[in-house]
Write an enzyme that holds these catalytic residues in place. Structure first.
Site, PDB file in Angstrom:
ATOM      1  N   GLY A  46      79.403  68.217  38.712  1.00  0.00           N
ATOM      2  CA  GLY A  46      80.676  67.767  39.264  1.00  0.00           C
ATOM      3  C   GLY A  46      81.401  66.937  38.233  1.00  0.00           C
ATOM      4  CD  GLN A  51      83.032  61.588  36.365  1.00  0.00           C
ATOM      5  OE1 GLN A  51      83.160  62.572  37.082  1.00  0.00           O
ATOM      6  NE2 GLN A  51      81.851  61.213  35.911  1.00  0.00           N
ATOM      7  CB  CYS A  94      77.353  59.081  37.396  1.00  0.00           C
ATOM      8  SG  CYS A  94      79.148  59.106  37.228  1.00  0.00           S
ATOM      9  CG  LEU A  95      78.422  64.214  33.884  1.00  0.00           C
ATOM     10  CD1 LEU A  95      79.481  65.309  33.891  1.00  0.00           C
ATOM     11  CD2 LEU A  95      77.264  64.586  32.969  1.00  0.00           C
ATOM     12  CG  HIS A 136      78.811  61.339  42.709  1.00  0.00           C
ATOM     13  ND1 HIS A 136      77.713  60.631  42.270  1.00  0.00           N
ATOM     14  CD2 HIS A 136      79.602  61.493  41.617  1.00  0.00           C
ATOM     15  CE1 HIS A 136      77.847  60.370  40.982  1.00  0.00           C
ATOM     16  NE2 HIS A 136      78.980  60.890  40.552  1.00  0.00           N
ATOM     17  CD  GLU A 137      82.033  64.573  41.309  1.00  0.00           C
ATOM     18  OE1 GLU A 137      82.796  63.812  40.670  1.00  0.00           O
ATOM     19  OE2 GLU A 137      80.899  64.865  40.907  1.00  0.00           O
ATOM     20  CG  HIS A 140      83.782  59.521  40.139  1.00  0.00           C
ATOM     21  ND1 HIS A 140      83.521  58.518  39.232  1.00  0.00           N
ATOM     22  CD2 HIS A 140      82.695  60.338  40.108  1.00  0.00           C
ATOM     23  CE1 HIS A 140      82.322  58.716  38.678  1.00  0.00           C
ATOM     24  NE2 HIS A 140      81.795  59.820  39.202  1.00  0.00           N
TER      25      HIS A 140
HETATM   26  O1  GNR Z   1      76.018  66.045  37.251  1.00  0.00           O
HETATM   27  C1  GNR Z   1      75.953  65.311  38.253  1.00  0.00           C
HETATM   28  N1  GNR Z   1      74.848  65.372  39.031  1.00  0.00           N
HETATM   29  C2  GNR Z   1      74.751  64.744  40.269  1.00  0.00           C
HETATM   30  C3  GNR Z   1      73.487  64.659  40.853  1.00  0.00           C
HETATM   31  C4  GNR Z   1      73.340  64.074  42.095  1.00  0.00           C
HETATM   32  C5  GNR Z   1      74.432  63.580  42.747  1.00  0.00           C
HETATM   33  C6  GNR Z   1      75.682  63.640  42.184  1.00  0.00           C
HETATM   34  C7  GNR Z   1      75.844  64.225  40.952  1.00  0.00           C
HETATM   35  S1  GNR Z   1      77.428  64.345  40.255  1.00  0.00           S
HETATM   36  C8  GNR Z   1      77.037  64.344  38.536  1.00  0.00           C
HETATM   37  C9  GNR Z   1      78.267  64.567  37.702  1.00  0.00           C
HETATM   38  C10 GNR Z   1      79.229  63.418  37.901  1.00  0.00           C
HETATM   39  O2  GNR Z   1      79.099  62.338  37.360  1.00  0.00           O
HETATM   40  N2  GNR Z   1      80.213  63.601  38.703  1.00  0.00           N
HETATM   41  O3  GNR Z   1      81.081  62.608  38.965  1.00  0.00           O
HETATM   42 NI    NI Z   2      79.944  60.787  38.698  1.00  0.00          NI
END
Ligand code: GNR
Ligand code: NI
Length: 172
Positions: A46, A51, A94-95, A136-137, A140
Site C-alpha cells: 500500500g 508518503q 510502514c514504508l 492503515h492507508e 496516513h
Molecule cells: O507494505 C506495507 N505492508 C503492510 C503490512 C501490514 C499492514 C499494513 C501495511 S501497509 C505497508 C505499506 C505502507 O506503509 N503503506 O502506507
Molecule cells: Ni504506511
C-alpha cells in the site's frame, strides 16, 4: 511513470491532513501510476499520497498473493462508512518507518466509500489484510501512523531512532 522517493519519519509532512481531490483528471491518473510504481518497487502492499509528499486524499493498494496476478487498486477520497465490532490483530509495517513491525488491533471488517480512477463512486466491504491496509492507508491521509496505536514507550523509542538517523544523513 516515475518512481518517487518515499518520505520517512520524523518528516512532518507525514503528520499533515490531506485535502479532498476535486476532479479525477489526467494528473490524478498519472499520480496513481507513479504511486503504484513506487509501491511495487519498494516493495509494499500500500502507499498513501502523503508518503511521497503529495497532500491529496488518495492511496493505492495491492494485497494479491505473491504468486497471483497483480491487483492494483486506487482509492480516491475514501471514507469508512461502517466498521465491525469484531477486531483483528495484524503485524503492521510502514514504508515510512522502514524495517519496524508491531502488532496493531483494528476493526476486522470495514465498508469503504471512494471514487475509482474513473471518478466513479464505489463502495466495498473488506476483511482480512485488505481491511487492515485500507485503515492503515486512510490513517496516513489524516496524518496518523500505525505507531500511534502503540505504547508511548515504543513510539518514543522508534521516533528517537529515526530522528537520530535523519540527523546523521542530513535529512533533518
Ligand atoms: O507494505 C506495507 N505492508 C503492510 C503490512 C501490514 C499492514 C499494513 C501495511 S501497509 C505497508 C505499506 C505502507 O506503509 N503503506 O502506507
Ligand atoms: Ni504506511
Amino acid at each position: 511513470m516515475t518512481k518517487r522517493d518515499i518520505i520517512i519519519i520524523p518528516d512532518p509532512v507525514l503528520r499533515e491532513v490531506c485535502k479532498p481531490i476535486v476532479t479525477v483528471d489526467a494528473d490524478i491518473r498519472a499520480l496513481a501510476d507513479d504511486m503504484l510504481e513506487t509501491m511495487y518497487a519498494a516493495p509494499g502492499i500500500g502507499l498513501a499520497a502523503s508518503q511521497i509528499g503529495v497532500l491529496q486524499r488518495m492511496f493505492v493498494l495491492d494485497v494479491a498473493k505473491e504468486d497471483a496476478p497483480k491487483d492494483p487498486m486506487v482509492f480516491i477520497n475514501p471514507e469508512i462508512t461502517w466498521e465491525s465490532e469484531e477486531l483483528s490483530v495484524y503485524q503492521e509495517g510502514c514504508l515510512s518507518i522502514p524495517e519496524y513491525y508491531e502488532d496493531v488491533e483494528r476493526p476486522a471488517m470495514v465498508r469503504v466509500k471512494y471514487q475509482d480512477i474513473d471518478g466513479q463512486q464505489q463502495e466495498i466491504e473488506a476483511g482480512g489484510l485488505l481491511a487492515t491496509c485500507i485503515q492503515h492507508e486512510l490513517d496516513h491521509l489524516n496524518g496518523k501512523l500505525f505507531i500511534d496505536y502503540l505504547s508511548k514507550l515504543k513510539r518514543d523509542r522508534v521516533m528517537k531512532k529515526f530522528s537520530k538517523l535523519a540527523k546523521q544523513t542530513g535529512k533533518l
